[in-house]
Each structure stands twice: as structure tokens, then as C-alpha cells.
Design an enzyme around this catalytic site. Structure first.
Site: not given
Ligand code: 5RP
Length: 243
Positions: A34-35, A86, A88-89, A100-102, A108
Site C-alpha cells: 500500500t502507498g 511493497d 517501507a517508511d 505502516g505510514g498508511g 501487509e
């Protein structure tokens, strides 16, 4: 963010996404994170994704894939994946990540755990000396358990902040019904210890510390180059060397 920076970021993300395409060749079932980086990946990989079974980690990614004309399978219909892609932050040189910023890190992690190969694509600004660096770690919590979980974490030295929409009291609720508490672990706590502590806390559904999940990390640079780090190969070499 200034024009130059955002342009460099865009180049870096596209470079990483392009480099990651090779991992799709033999894949039939593909999981998607996600993102905004995943969005770039979806646009870049569009042609290669047609005809594959796609599984999204969030409603956001599912809607995005649908808007591009790609078809999806519900995660409930899938038991394993060939590849999971995916971002990552933050990621450190050991491949440990904060995600998990989103707010989608629980699904995930579930999808990543079921994939034969996990590929993470990041721009160079996300590489840090050690995670967590300058981003809090999102922790997904059963909403009714928020106060208890926060108190337990604060007692263990974590700073905690419930994620709420601006100007509201009610917490942000994720796709799977959790509330998000953004935490900063005590300064000297190793991420492995923080992850273990969070994993063992009743009321916690999931969290954004990902250790041992990156098989391949693709780092895109604003120069347009992309660099690949294969943690899977490094792990296999280490096992091969052990007596
Ligand atoms: C979402 C995530 C994302 O991978 C992370 O927040 C990075 O997002 P972006 O690509 O927008 O920088 O973990 O839960």
C-alpha cells in the site's frame, strides 16, 4: 517538498519500480502493498500484471488496481503468493523496516508472510542507519484496548500517540477495524526487542516493525539508477557457511 526534491523522488521510485519488474516474470499470484510507491509500481508494472492473480493489502490498493483496470482476488481466496511487492517508511542496512505510514501494515505482514519472495522497493531517502530512525512505529490495536495497551507501552518506556484525524477525538480506524497508536520505542531498545514486546501484548493486532521480511530490497536513486540488495541470498550464504 520542493520541486527538485519531488522530481528526484519520482525518478528514484520509477527506477526502483522498473528494476523490480524482473521478479514478476515467473509469478502467478502477486501480493501488493500500500502507498504512493506501490502506486508507481502498479503503473510501471501494468503490462506484466495483466493475467496474474493480484491480491491487495488494503482497500486503497484494491481501488487503485481496479481503477487501472486490473482484476483482483480477495485475500480470503488465497493461501500463498509467489511474489509480494511493497515499500517501507524506513529501512536499515540489515533490511529491517518500519512500515505502516498508511496504516495497512497488518495485512501487509500477513501477505508478505505467505509469499515465496518478498520484494521491497524504496527511494534512497528511506534508507536509515538503524530503524526506527525518525518515524514512529504504527501499532494496530483493538479499539477497546487502546487505553490499556497505551499504558502498558508507556510503562515500558514507549512514547505513544493515538492516531486521530485532524480536529477529531475518534481514532483513525483501519480497513480491518483497528485503531492506530504511533509509538517511539525507548532510544536504546533494539528493534527485535521492541517487535517481540509488541507481538506479546494482548490487544495488539499488528505493528510496523518488519524484521526478516525483505528478501530483496531495491533502492531507487534520484540519478535514475537502482541498486538491489538480496537478503535472501545473504541468508542462504550464511546458512551454507555454518558448520
Ligand atoms: C503502508 C506502508 C507503506 O509501504 C509505507 O508507508 C510507504 O509508503 P509510501 O510509498 O507512500 O512512502 O507501509 O502501510
Amino acid at each position: 517538498m520542493g520541486g527538485w526534491v519531488s522530481e528526484g523522488l519520482e525518478i528514484a521510485r520509477r527506477a526502483a519500480a522498473l528494476r523490480a519488474l524482473e521478479y514478476l516474470d515467473a509469478a502467478r499470484v502477486v501480493g501488493l502493498g500500500t502507498g504512493s510507491t506501490v502506486k508507481v509500481f502498479l503503473e510501471t508494472a501494468y503490462d506484466k500484471l495483466i493475467g496474474k492473480t493480484l491480491v491487495a493489502s488494503s482497500i486503497d490498493t484494491a481501488l487503485l488496481a481496479k481503477s487501472l483496470g486490473l482484476s483482483l482476488s480477495d485475500p480470503i481466496a488465497v493461501e500463498r503468493l509467489d511474489v509480494y511487492v511493497d515499500s517501507a517508511d524506513e529501512v536499515d542496512p540489515l533490511g529491517r523496516m518500519v512500515k505502516g505510514g498508511g496504516g495497512a501494515m497488518t495485512m501487509e505482514k500477513v501477505l508478505a508472510s505467505a509469499a515465496d519472495l518478498r520484494v521491497f522497493i524504496v527511494d534512497e531517502l528511506k534508507v536509515v542507519p538503524r530503524v526506527p530512525h525518525s518515524r514512529p512505529v504504527p501499532v494496530e490495536v483493538i479499539p477497546q484496548a487502546v487505553s490499556i495497551v497505551k499504558r502498558r507501552l508507556e510503562e515500558a518506556g514507549f512514547e505513544c500517540r493515538l492516531r486521530v484525524p485532524q480536529g477529531k477525538m475518534l481514532p483513525v480506524i483501519t480497513d480491518i477495524g483497528g485503531a492506530i497508536v504511533d509509538v517511539v520505542p525507548p532510544k536504546h531498545m533494539e528493534p527485535e526487542r521492541a517487535a517481540d514486546l509488541l507481538d506479546g501484548l494482548p490487544g495488539v493486532i499488528g505493528h510496523g516493525i518488519f524484521i526478516g521480511y525483505a528478501d530483496v530490497l531495491v533502492i531507487g536513486r534520484s540519478s535514475g539508477r537502482a541498486e538491489v540488495v538480496s537478503y535472501k541470498r545473504l541468508r542462504e550464504e550464511r546458512v551454507g557457511r555454518s558448520p
